[in-house]
Design a protein around this motif. Structure first.
Motif, PDB file in Angstrom:
ATOM      1  N   ALA B 383       0.831  -1.209   0.000  1.00 47.34           N
ATOM      2  CA  ALA B 383       0.000   0.000   0.000  1.00 47.34           C
ATOM      3  C   ALA B 383       0.863   1.256   0.000  1.00 47.34           C
ATOM      4  O   ALA B 383       0.432   2.304  -0.470  1.00 47.34           O
ATOM      5  CB  ALA B 383      -0.929  -0.006   1.206  1.00 47.34           C
ATOM      6  N   SER B 384       2.073   1.161   0.505  1.00 49.22           N
ATOM      7  CA  SER B 384       2.934   2.332   0.542  1.00 49.22           C
ATOM      8  C   SER B 384       3.626   2.571  -0.793  1.00 49.22           C
ATOM      9  O   SER B 384       4.328   3.561  -0.974  1.00 49.22           O
ATOM     10  CB  SER B 384       4.012   2.179   1.630  1.00 49.22           C
ATOM     11  N   ARG B 385       3.427   1.656  -1.725  1.00 46.13           N
ATOM     12  CA  ARG B 385       4.025   1.740  -3.069  1.00 46.13           C
ATOM     13  C   ARG B 385       5.548   1.776  -3.024  1.00 46.13           C
ATOM     14  O   ARG B 385       6.197   2.284  -3.931  1.00 46.13           O
ATOM     15  CB  ARG B 385       3.522   2.990  -3.814  1.00 46.13           C
ATOM     16  N   ASP B 386       6.097   1.230  -1.940  1.00 49.40           N
ATOM     17  CA  ASP B 386       7.546   1.147  -1.836  1.00 49.40           C
ATOM     18  C   ASP B 386       7.963  -0.207  -2.412  1.00 49.40           C
ATOM     19  O   ASP B 386       7.908  -1.230  -1.728  1.00 49.40           O
ATOM     20  CB  ASP B 386       7.957   1.272  -0.354  1.00 49.40           C
ATOM     21  N   VAL B 387       8.383  -0.187  -3.667  1.00 50.09           N
ATOM     22  CA  VAL B 387       8.656  -1.454  -4.356  1.00 50.09           C
ATOM     23  C   VAL B 387       9.785  -2.219  -3.695  1.00 50.09           C
ATOM     24  O   VAL B 387       9.716  -3.440  -3.542  1.00 50.09           O
ATOM     25  CB  VAL B 387       8.998  -1.204  -5.842  1.00 50.09           C
ATOM     26  N   HIS B 388      10.797  -1.508  -3.269  1.00 48.94           N
ATOM     27  CA  HIS B 388      11.943  -2.181  -2.664  1.00 48.94           C
ATOM     28  C   HIS B 388      11.539  -2.925  -1.402  1.00 48.94           C
ATOM     29  O   HIS B 388      11.861  -4.096  -1.195  1.00 48.94           O
ATOM     30  CB  HIS B 388      13.023  -1.142  -2.359  1.00 48.94           C
ATOM     31  N   LEU B 389      10.795  -2.245  -0.537  1.00 50.83           N
ATOM     32  CA  LEU B 389      10.355  -2.849   0.722  1.00 50.83           C
ATOM     33  C   LEU B 389       9.399  -4.022   0.455  1.00 50.83           C
ATOM     34  O   LEU B 389       9.540  -5.104   1.033  1.00 50.83           O
ATOM     35  CB  LEU B 389       9.653  -1.778   1.571  1.00 50.83           C
ATOM     36  N   ALA B 390       8.445  -3.784  -0.425  1.00 53.10           N
ATOM     37  CA  ALA B 390       7.469  -4.832  -0.728  1.00 53.10           C
ATOM     38  C   ALA B 390       8.175  -6.047  -1.318  1.00 53.10           C
ATOM     39  O   ALA B 390       7.900  -7.191  -0.941  1.00 53.10           O
ATOM     40  CB  ALA B 390       6.432  -4.305  -1.713  1.00 53.10           C
ATOM     41  N   SER B 391       9.109  -5.788  -2.204  1.00 53.58           N
ATOM     42  CA  SER B 391       9.839  -6.869  -2.857  1.00 53.58           C
ATOM     43  C   SER B 391      10.593  -7.705  -1.836  1.00 53.58           C
ATOM     44  O   SER B 391      10.541  -8.935  -1.850  1.00 53.58           O
ATOM     45  CB  SER B 391      10.793  -6.241  -3.875  1.00 53.58           C
ATOM     46  N   ARG B 392      11.254  -7.044  -0.919  1.00 58.03           N
ATOM     47  CA  ARG B 392      12.021  -7.774   0.091  1.00 58.03           C
ATOM     48  C   ARG B 392      11.097  -8.639   0.941  1.00 58.03           C
ATOM     49  O   ARG B 392      11.378  -9.801   1.215  1.00 58.03           O
ATOM     50  CB  ARG B 392      12.798  -6.776   0.958  1.00 58.03           C
ATOM     51  N   LEU B 393       9.966  -8.070   1.365  1.00 58.10           N
ATOM     52  CA  LEU B 393       9.055  -8.812   2.221  1.00 58.10           C
ATOM     53  C   LEU B 393       8.407  -9.979   1.488  1.00 58.10           C
ATOM     54  O   LEU B 393       8.306 -11.079   2.021  1.00 58.10           O
ATOM     55  CB  LEU B 393       7.970  -7.881   2.776  1.00 58.10           C
ATOM     56  N   VAL B 394       7.967  -9.736   0.266  1.00 64.33           N
ATOM     57  CA  VAL B 394       7.324 -10.820  -0.488  1.00 64.33           C
ATOM     58  C   VAL B 394       8.340 -11.923  -0.761  1.00 64.33           C
ATOM     59  O   VAL B 394       8.066 -13.104  -0.512  1.00 64.33           O
ATOM     60  CB  VAL B 394       6.738 -10.299  -1.822  1.00 64.33           C
ATOM     61  N   ALA B 395       9.504 -11.538  -1.242  1.00 68.69           N
ATOM     62  CA  ALA B 395      10.532 -12.534  -1.572  1.00 68.69           C
ATOM     63  C   ALA B 395      10.913 -13.349  -0.351  1.00 68.69           C
ATOM     64  O   ALA B 395      11.152 -14.560  -0.439  1.00 68.69           O
ATOM     65  CB  ALA B 395      11.759 -11.848  -2.159  1.00 68.69           C
ATOM     66  N   GLY B 396      10.929 -12.704   0.805  1.00 69.59           N
ATOM     67  CA  GLY B 396      11.297 -13.412   2.029  1.00 69.59           C
ATOM     68  C   GLY B 396      10.278 -14.461   2.438  1.00 69.59           C
ATOM     69  O   GLY B 396      10.579 -15.350   3.229  1.00 69.59           O
ATOM     70  N   GLY B 458      24.484  -9.760  -8.812  1.00 71.21           N
ATOM     71  CA  GLY B 458      25.202 -10.165  -7.618  1.00 71.21           C
ATOM     72  C   GLY B 458      24.385 -10.020  -6.349  1.00 71.21           C
ATOM     73  O   GLY B 458      24.804 -10.438  -5.267  1.00 71.21           O
ATOM     74  N   ALA B 459      23.181  -9.437  -6.478  1.00 69.79           N
ATOM     75  CA  ALA B 459      22.365  -9.174  -5.287  1.00 69.79           C
ATOM     76  C   ALA B 459      21.950 -10.485  -4.623  1.00 69.79           C
ATOM     77  O   ALA B 459      21.470 -11.398  -5.276  1.00 69.79           O
ATOM     78  CB  ALA B 459      21.128  -8.375  -5.681  1.00 69.79           C
ATOM     79  N   LEU B 460      22.154 -10.552  -3.316  1.00 69.53           N
ATOM     80  CA  LEU B 460      21.848 -11.788  -2.596  1.00 69.53           C
ATOM     81  C   LEU B 460      20.436 -11.761  -2.042  1.00 69.53           C
ATOM     82  O   LEU B 460      19.945 -10.715  -1.642  1.00 69.53           O
ATOM     83  CB  LEU B 460      22.822 -11.963  -1.414  1.00 69.53           C
ATOM     84  N   ASP B 461      19.806 -12.926  -1.988  1.00 71.66           N
ATOM     85  CA  ASP B 461      18.493 -12.996  -1.352  1.00 71.66           C
ATOM     86  C   ASP B 461      18.666 -13.427   0.107  1.00 71.66           C
ATOM     87  O   ASP B 461      19.785 -13.558   0.595  1.00 71.66           O
ATOM     88  CB  ASP B 461      17.562 -13.955  -2.105  1.00 71.66           C
ATOM     89  N   ALA B 462      17.555 -13.659   0.792  1.00 70.61           N
ATOM     90  CA  ALA B 462      17.606 -13.972   2.218  1.00 70.61           C
ATOM     91  C   ALA B 462      18.415 -15.236   2.507  1.00 70.61           C
ATOM     92  O   ALA B 462      18.958 -15.397   3.591  1.00 70.61           O
ATOM     93  CB  ALA B 462      16.185 -14.118   2.773  1.00 70.61           C
ATOM     94  N   THR B 463      18.509 -16.148   1.531  1.00 64.85           N
ATOM     95  CA  THR B 463      19.267 -17.370   1.786  1.00 64.85           C
ATOM     96  C   THR B 463      20.695 -17.266   1.256  1.00 64.85           C
ATOM     97  O   THR B 463      21.433 -18.241   1.222  1.00 64.85           O
ATOM     98  CB  THR B 463      18.601 -18.588   1.122  1.00 64.85           C
ATOM     99  N   GLY B 464      21.070 -16.050   0.809  1.00 61.96           N
ATOM    100  CA  GLY B 464      22.456 -15.849   0.388  1.00 61.96           C
ATOM    101  C   GLY B 464      22.777 -16.253  -1.029  1.00 61.96           C
ATOM    102  O   GLY B 464      23.936 -16.387  -1.409  1.00 61.96           O
ATOM    103  N   LEU B 465      21.759 -16.463  -1.857  1.00 59.57           N
ATOM    104  CA  LEU B 465      22.018 -16.843  -3.248  1.00 59.57           C
ATOM    105  C   LEU B 465      21.998 -15.617  -4.149  1.00 59.57           C
ATOM    106  O   LEU B 465      21.072 -14.827  -4.090  1.00 59.57           O
ATOM    107  CB  LEU B 465      20.946 -17.819  -3.731  1.00 59.57           C
ATOM    108  N   PRO B 466      23.000 -15.472  -5.003  1.00 56.48           N
ATOM    109  CA  PRO B 466      23.008 -14.314  -5.906  1.00 56.48           C
ATOM    110  C   PRO B 466      21.902 -14.417  -6.951  1.00 56.48           C
ATOM    111  O   PRO B 466      21.527 -15.512  -7.372  1.00 56.48           O
ATOM    112  CB  PRO B 466      24.394 -14.370  -6.569  1.00 56.48           C
ATOM    113  N   LEU B 467      21.399 -13.260  -7.390  1.00 56.08           N
ATOM    114  CA  LEU B 467      20.300 -13.226  -8.357  1.00 56.08           C
ATOM    115  C   LEU B 467      20.682 -13.949  -9.641  1.00 56.08           C
ATOM    116  O   LEU B 467      19.892 -14.693 -10.211  1.00 56.08           O
ATOM    117  CB  LEU B 467      19.913 -11.776  -8.654  1.00 56.08           C
TER     118      LEU B 467
END
Lengths: 80, 753
Positions: B383-396, B458-467
């Motif tokens: 709802a805040s339209r913060d793509v970065h934050l939403a992306s991190r939470l959804v991906a997690g 090179g961006a890592l996800d929560a489990t440490g795997l690069p994109l």
């Protein structure tokens, strides 16, 4: 712009609402009279219509009538 | 984290959610001041004790929750399990975790283990975790009531199906109460007709005149005259919400005029709430309420974070005491604003301060994340339209290769993340690719992977795997309509694998691509390593590796390491609810080849057809073509010439629509040629072998005994004997081995160049 597929909706709800509620309901135009409020607006498709009905439900509004016309005609006033 | 938002106050005092259970949802609200006692209705509710369902169904503002809260208070909380449902509970894992947690509070046999079983295998709630819960309930003896409040928020067909099952199999002493604003899909009409339903609807919930008078008495307003009471009851139809409204707006002087006007006017309740009620308040309180209206429920600490102030707790307590459409739970911690009030406030907030709204949602998201309520945090982040934050939470909250994702909520969130910036976000695109691949929508997955590649590899996800690795890996698994590309991606993934587990998984992808490319021998080597390296924690990839190994070994004529493993792998897939996945289909294909090599082509046909049934959902998949070719070869073996040709045609249809089908193109051509070549098996003596004789001979060449051949072709043992005798005679041989050699010579002679 292709307007074919747009739906012109007229929804009547019980109770009078101030026009400020129009923005809350997807930019529809409100006219209140005789204990009822008429909302008029152009919606994209059925999913959009369902969304609007859901919002009215959340606002506790009782839908008295609901009519639609396919809005594909360019000669309607105010429609580009 | 939350900088400059009065940081001390912004940090939550204690976790809102522990192990996925949001405590606030399990506590009923305290009765508001001036609530009218409705003993008649309580009697009706109690009468539902031995019926299947007790239903409280009415629109907003009719006092459903208040009624149920009164029941809890009157009969004593020790008998009630309460769950306040919200949109996030459309996810079966979350829904049932909270139901189980609520029951565990009053039922000693419902333990922590029973509760966590709900989250452990969300796909198997129906046949594992729910029966377990019912089992735990069967041991108890006391009556207990399970209340599901605001059921309409969580209802989906999946939720209804499980609840219907619960309703059916629960012990009679457990009373199921559903409170909702729209009738649930639980076979209500049938229950009603069978006298198995107790319902309390809007008409029953309306206040009569005595109750109206009682209501105003309870609030502490100077006595209403009977006429005034009558007017108000008339005007509102006994609907409690506007009555409460009237009580707020009632001036000390000029009451009669007010009531006259209020009764005469036709403004809707929300209209009053959005204007008149707000006008009653001082500016600070007004602003406060507008800002916290973005929340569904709140505590003082959360409100402090959202408004960037302190002292919200005290303000909330005051507001609740003033009857301002806010209720609180019995612990005095969590406040619930009335739905209509919230909606009205939101309208006013959006109208007056639209640019503030995303900021408020972002603050709420951060607080809720820190407090452990990830689902609510994600809703606000979106709802805040913060793509970065939403992306991190959804991906997690998506598990990369597991079937047990938070499917329903993930789907809802991805659908909501539909504005241009969100559609371009690489990390979200990867999540969408995963979701698409789990739904077997391989074309969509490929498209999303293209978007994902535009990100920082090179961006890592929560489990440490690069994109970059994740994209390569997913592409090689799902990219089965472009074998060349899958091969390249797989090699990239193997080279970049961060640890041995992922190395094994990447090898499996490589093996798959090699097999489909027609490199059976290489695939065999690769996949043997893969099977050795992949742990049981990745059952789907392990199954895919084992199945593909079986096929590679069969195609390369190598001894089979995979065959003994097939059955166990299939069982494991069933256990995790993945028995309609590509991996399951590949296991079936391998099973078919195993059957064929063991001399049971009929059995092979069964398995191959089951595999095709699964793969048919993915019409542009090389695996589907492979399945048809294996089917064609097996049909040919049992003499179904036309059937074999049809299968080759179906394979060709797929191959024509696929960008790069690797080695399958050549296989299809060879098979078609063998099937359509004139079967002019002319022998030295000029006599041709008949179709039937060729079929029987081929089966014998595959190692089948005469009796087995008879079973496979549904003909008699004697018929088989005479076909073989005739064939040997025509070929001028006396032993099976010599006949096989001659047959191969003749095959080579008739093969096209």
């Amino acid at each position: 712009m292709n307007d074919v597929g747009m739906i012109l909706c007229t929804i009547v709800v019980a109770g009078e609402l101030d026009s400020r509620f129009g923005d809350a309901v997807e930019g529809m135009t409100l006219t209140a009279a005789d204990g009822r409020t008429e909302l008029v607006g152009t919606l994209t498709d059925q999913a959009h219509v369902q969304g609007v009905l859901h919002q009215l439900f959340d606002l506790g509004l009782e839908v008295v009538s609901f009519t639609t016309t396919p809005d594909g005609r360019a000669d309607l006033p105010g429609v580009r | 984290m939350t900088h400059g938002i009065g940081s001390e106050q912004a940090r939550p005092l204690r976790q809102t959610a522990e192990r996925g259970v949001v405590r606030a949802k399990l506590v009923p609200p305290r009765l508001p001041r001036g609530s009218v006692s409705r003993s008649g209705l309580l009697g009706a509710l109690r009468a539902g004790g031995h019926r299947s369902l007790t239903l409280v169904s009415a629109p907003a503002g009719f006092g459903k929750t208040t009624l149920l809260a009164e029941w809890v208070q009157t009969d004593g909380p020790g008998r009630f399990a309460w769950v306040s449902l919200d949109a996030g509970d459309c996810e079966p894992g979350r829904f049932w975790t909270h139901v189980a947690a609520a029951l565990s509070g009053v039922e000693p046999d419902v333990t922590e283990v029973t509760v966590s079983a709900m989250r452990a295998r969300p796909r198997r709630i129906g046949d594992l975790a729910l029966p377990r819960l019912l089992d735990a309930l069967s041991a108890g003896t006391d009556d207990v009531v399970l209340v599901l409040d605001d059921y309409h928020r969580a209802e989906t067909p999946e939720i209804s199906a499980l609840l219907a099952e619960f309703m059916r199999y629960r012990p009679e002493r457990v009373q199921l109460v559903v409170s909702t604003r729209s009738d649930p899909a639980l076979g209500v009409a049938r229950l009603r007709a069978g006298g198995d339903l107790v319902e309390v609807r809007a008409d029953a919930l309306r206040f009569d005149e005595a109750e109206v008078a009682s209501f105003f008495d309870g609030i502490g307003l100077p006595e209403l005259t009977p006429t005034e009471g009558h007017q108000l009851a008339e005007r509102t139809g006994g609907w409690p919400a506007p009555l409460r409204l009237a009580s707020l707006l009632m001036p000390e002087r000029g009451r009669a005029t007010f009531i006259e006007q209020f009764s005469g006017a036709s403004r809707h309740v929300v209209d009053y709430l959005a204007q008149d009620v707000l006008d009653l308040l001082d500016p600070e309180t007004r602003d406060f309420l507008l800002q916290v209206s973005i929340l569904g429920r709140f505590t003082g600490s959360l409100c402090d974070a959202v408004t960037g102030t302190t002292g919200s707790g005290a303000l909330l307590a005051d507001l609740e005491r003033a009857n301002l459409f806010i209720s609180v739970d019995s612990a005095g911690e969590w406040y619930h604003p009335h739905q209509l009030f919230t909606e009205a406030l939101r309208v006013e907030l959006t109208r007056s301060k639209p640019t503030l709204v995303p900021v408020l949602h972002a603050r709420a998201a951060r607080w809720l994340e820190a407090a452990g309520d990830l689902e609510a945090a994600t809703d606000h982040a979106i709802a805040s339209r913060d793509v970065h934050l939403a992306s991190r939470l959804v991906a997690g909250q998506v598990q990369p290769m597991s079937v047990s994702g938070r499917g329903a909520n993930i789907g809802r969130w991805l659908a909501a993340l539909s504005w241009p910036e969100a559609l371009r976000d690489p990390e979200l695109a990867f999540v969408r690719a995963v979701a698409a691949s789990l739904a077997n929508q391989l074309d969509d997955a490929a498209d999303w992977l293209d978007v994902a590649r535009t990100g920082d590899l090179g961006a890592l996800d929560a489990t440490g795997l690069p994109l970059g690795f994740r994209v390569d890996f997913l592409e090689s698994v799902t990219g089965v309509n472009d074998v060349g590309r899958a091969l390249a991606s797989a090699q990239g993934a193997v080279a970049a694998a961060p640890n041995s587990t992922w190395h094994g998984i990447a090898l499996a992808c490589l093996g798959q691509a090699q097999y489909l490319a027609g490199q059976g021998a290489e695939a065999t080597v690769t996949l043997r390593h893969a099977v050795g390296e992949i742990s049981d924690a990745h059952p789907i990839m392990l199954a895919l590796a084992v199945g593909t190994l079986g096929l590679a070994e069969a195609s390369a004529g190598a001894p089979s390491h995979a065959d003994p493993l097939l059955d166990r792998r299939a069982d494991v897939l069933r256990n995790v609810g993945a028995d309609r996945s590509v991996a399951a289909a590949v296991l079936l294909l391998a099973g078919g080849e195993r059957a064929r090599r063991r001399g049971d082509p009929q059995g092979a046909l069964v398995e191959l057809r089951l595999a095709i049934d699964i793969l048919a959902d993915m019409p542009r998949s090389t695996w589907l073509a492979d399945a048809f070719l294996l089917l064609a070869a097996t049909e040919r073996l049992v003499g179904h010439g036309p059937g074999a040709l049809e299968a080759v045609d179906r394979a060709q249809e797929v191959l024509d629509r696929v960008p790069d089908a690797g080695g399958l193109v050549a296989r299809a051509a060879a098979l078609r040629a063998a099937l359509t070549a004139p079967s002019r098996h002319a022998t030295e003596f000029g006599e041709e072998l008949s179709e039937r004789e060729v079929v029987v001979l081929r089966l014998a060449a595959d190692g089948l005994q005469q009796r087995e051949i008879a079973d496979q072709l549904f003909i008699s043992y004697n018929t088989v004997k005479s076909h073989l005798k005739a064939a040997y005679r025509k070929l001028g041989v006396t032993s099976r081995d010599a006949a096989i050699v001659r047959l191969h010579q003749l095959d080579a002679a008739t093969a096209p160049h």
